[in-house]
Design a protein around this motif. Sequence first.
Motif, PDB file in Angstrom:
ATOM      1  N   HIS A  15       0.828  -1.199   0.000  1.00 23.93           N
ATOM      2  CA  HIS A  15       0.000   0.000   0.000  1.00 23.93           C
ATOM      3  C   HIS A  15       0.865   1.253   0.000  1.00 23.93           C
ATOM      4  CE1 HIS A  15      -3.392  -2.611   0.770  1.00 23.93           C
ATOM      5  NE2 HIS A  15      -2.718  -3.152   1.754  1.00 23.93           N
ATOM      6  N   PRO A  16       1.563   1.510  -1.109  1.00 23.20           N
ATOM      7  CA  PRO A  16       2.389   2.707  -1.149  1.00 23.20           C
ATOM      8  C   PRO A  16       1.525   3.968  -1.152  1.00 23.20           C
ATOM      9  CG  PRO A  16       2.289   1.702  -3.305  1.00 23.20           C
ATOM     10  CD  PRO A  16       1.598   0.762  -2.351  1.00 23.20           C
ATOM     11  N   THR A  17       2.103   5.057  -0.746  1.00 26.26           N
ATOM     12  CA  THR A  17       1.418   6.343  -0.754  1.00 26.26           C
ATOM     13  C   THR A  17       1.929   7.147  -1.941  1.00 26.26           C
ATOM     14  OG1 THR A  17       3.105   7.454   0.567  1.00 26.26           O
ATOM     15  CG2 THR A  17       1.348   6.307   1.779  1.00 26.26           C
ATOM     16  N   PRO A  18       1.231   8.215  -2.312  1.00 28.39           N
ATOM     17  CA  PRO A  18       1.757   9.056  -3.398  1.00 28.39           C
ATOM     18  C   PRO A  18       3.175   9.561  -3.111  1.00 28.39           C
ATOM     19  CG  PRO A  18      -0.526   9.606  -2.958  1.00 28.39           C
ATOM     20  CD  PRO A  18      -0.090   8.640  -1.882  1.00 28.39           C
ATOM     21  N   ILE A  48       0.450   4.554   6.688  1.00 26.23           N
ATOM     22  CA  ILE A  48      -0.665   5.195   7.386  1.00 26.23           C
ATOM     23  C   ILE A  48      -0.341   5.481   8.857  1.00 26.23           C
ATOM     24  CG2 ILE A  48      -1.876   3.088   8.077  1.00 26.23           C
ATOM     25  CD1 ILE A  48      -4.478   4.601   7.176  1.00 26.23           C
ATOM     26  N   LEU A  49       0.622   4.756   9.407  1.00 30.57           N
ATOM     27  CA  LEU A  49       1.000   4.954  10.814  1.00 30.57           C
ATOM     28  C   LEU A  49       2.093   6.004  11.001  1.00 30.57           C
ATOM     29  CD1 LEU A  49       0.968   1.274  12.125  1.00 30.57           C
ATOM     30  CD2 LEU A  49      -0.813   3.024  12.339  1.00 30.57           C
ATOM     31  N   LEU A  50       2.688   6.465   9.920  1.00 26.19           N
ATOM     32  CA  LEU A  50       3.717   7.501  10.035  1.00 26.19           C
ATOM     33  C   LEU A  50       3.062   8.837  10.364  1.00 26.19           C
ATOM     34  CD1 LEU A  50       5.918   6.685   6.915  1.00 26.19           C
ATOM     35  CD2 LEU A  50       6.579   6.390   9.295  1.00 26.19           C
ATOM     36  N   PHE A  53       5.328  14.416  10.676  1.00 24.50           N
ATOM     37  CA  PHE A  53       6.745  14.702  10.901  1.00 24.50           C
ATOM     38  C   PHE A  53       7.622  13.554  10.405  1.00 24.50           C
ATOM     39  CE2 PHE A  53      10.575  14.361  13.526  1.00 24.50           C
ATOM     40  CZ  PHE A  53      11.164  15.584  13.248  1.00 24.50           C
ATOM     41  N   GLN A  54       7.222  12.312  10.689  1.00 20.54           N
ATOM     42  CA  GLN A  54       7.998  11.158  10.252  1.00 20.54           C
ATOM     43  C   GLN A  54       8.033  11.058   8.724  1.00 20.54           C
ATOM     44  OE1 GLN A  54       5.814   8.259  12.548  1.00 20.54           O
ATOM     45  NE2 GLN A  54       7.548   7.960  13.959  1.00 20.54           N
ATOM     46  N   LYS A  55       6.917  11.377   8.067  1.00 19.82           N
ATOM     47  CA  LYS A  55       6.894  11.356   6.604  1.00 19.82           C
ATOM     48  C   LYS A  55       7.868  12.380   6.036  1.00 19.82           C
ATOM     49  CE  LYS A  55       2.159   9.768   6.178  1.00 19.82           C
ATOM     50  NZ  LYS A  55       0.778  10.125   5.850  1.00 19.82           N
ATOM     51  N   ILE A  56       7.870  13.574   6.613  1.00 17.33           N
ATOM     52  CA  ILE A  56       8.783  14.629   6.154  1.00 17.33           C
ATOM     53  C   ILE A  56      10.228  14.220   6.397  1.00 17.33           C
ATOM     54  CG2 ILE A  56       9.590  16.971   6.665  1.00 17.33           C
ATOM     55  CD1 ILE A  56       6.604  17.694   7.105  1.00 17.33           C
ATOM     56  N   GLN A  57      10.512  13.714   7.590  1.00 14.84           N
ATOM     57  CA  GLN A  57      11.876  13.294   7.910  1.00 14.84           C
ATOM     58  C   GLN A  57      12.343  12.168   6.997  1.00 14.84           C
ATOM     59  OE1 GLN A  57      13.079  15.986   9.653  1.00 14.84           O
ATOM     60  NE2 GLN A  57      14.321  14.413  10.605  1.00 14.84           N
TER      61      GLN A  57
END
Length: 115
Positions: A15-18, A48-50, A53-57
Amino acid sequence: MAPPFLVENTAMLNHPTPLFDKLCEVTGYTLLDLAVFAKDEGYPLMPILLSPFQKIQLRNIVLCHWAIKEGYFTSWSHAEVEFIKLWGKVKEIDLIGAWVDYCHDRELISQGMVC
């Protein structure tokens, strides 16, 4: 074959994200590579659990790592400083493409191909 830590949880791969799709497209990394980056940072493997902030990092880490791997920078600190400078100049939505362009332009300038 997936590493053992992914055998039980393959959510990132299924389930990748954009964001992850874009990172894979511009860096050549696979979703498995991104999962390894996430694991190394102690982040959840499920996008989905990130946290935001974690996505940006994670995005920043992946982009700086790619720039070093491709030879645009020789050290993490230099890549990170340049990335942060660029981040302050462009819109968030344009950052990934702007970073790739910045790295390519930097290489052309260092080769004397652009004035």
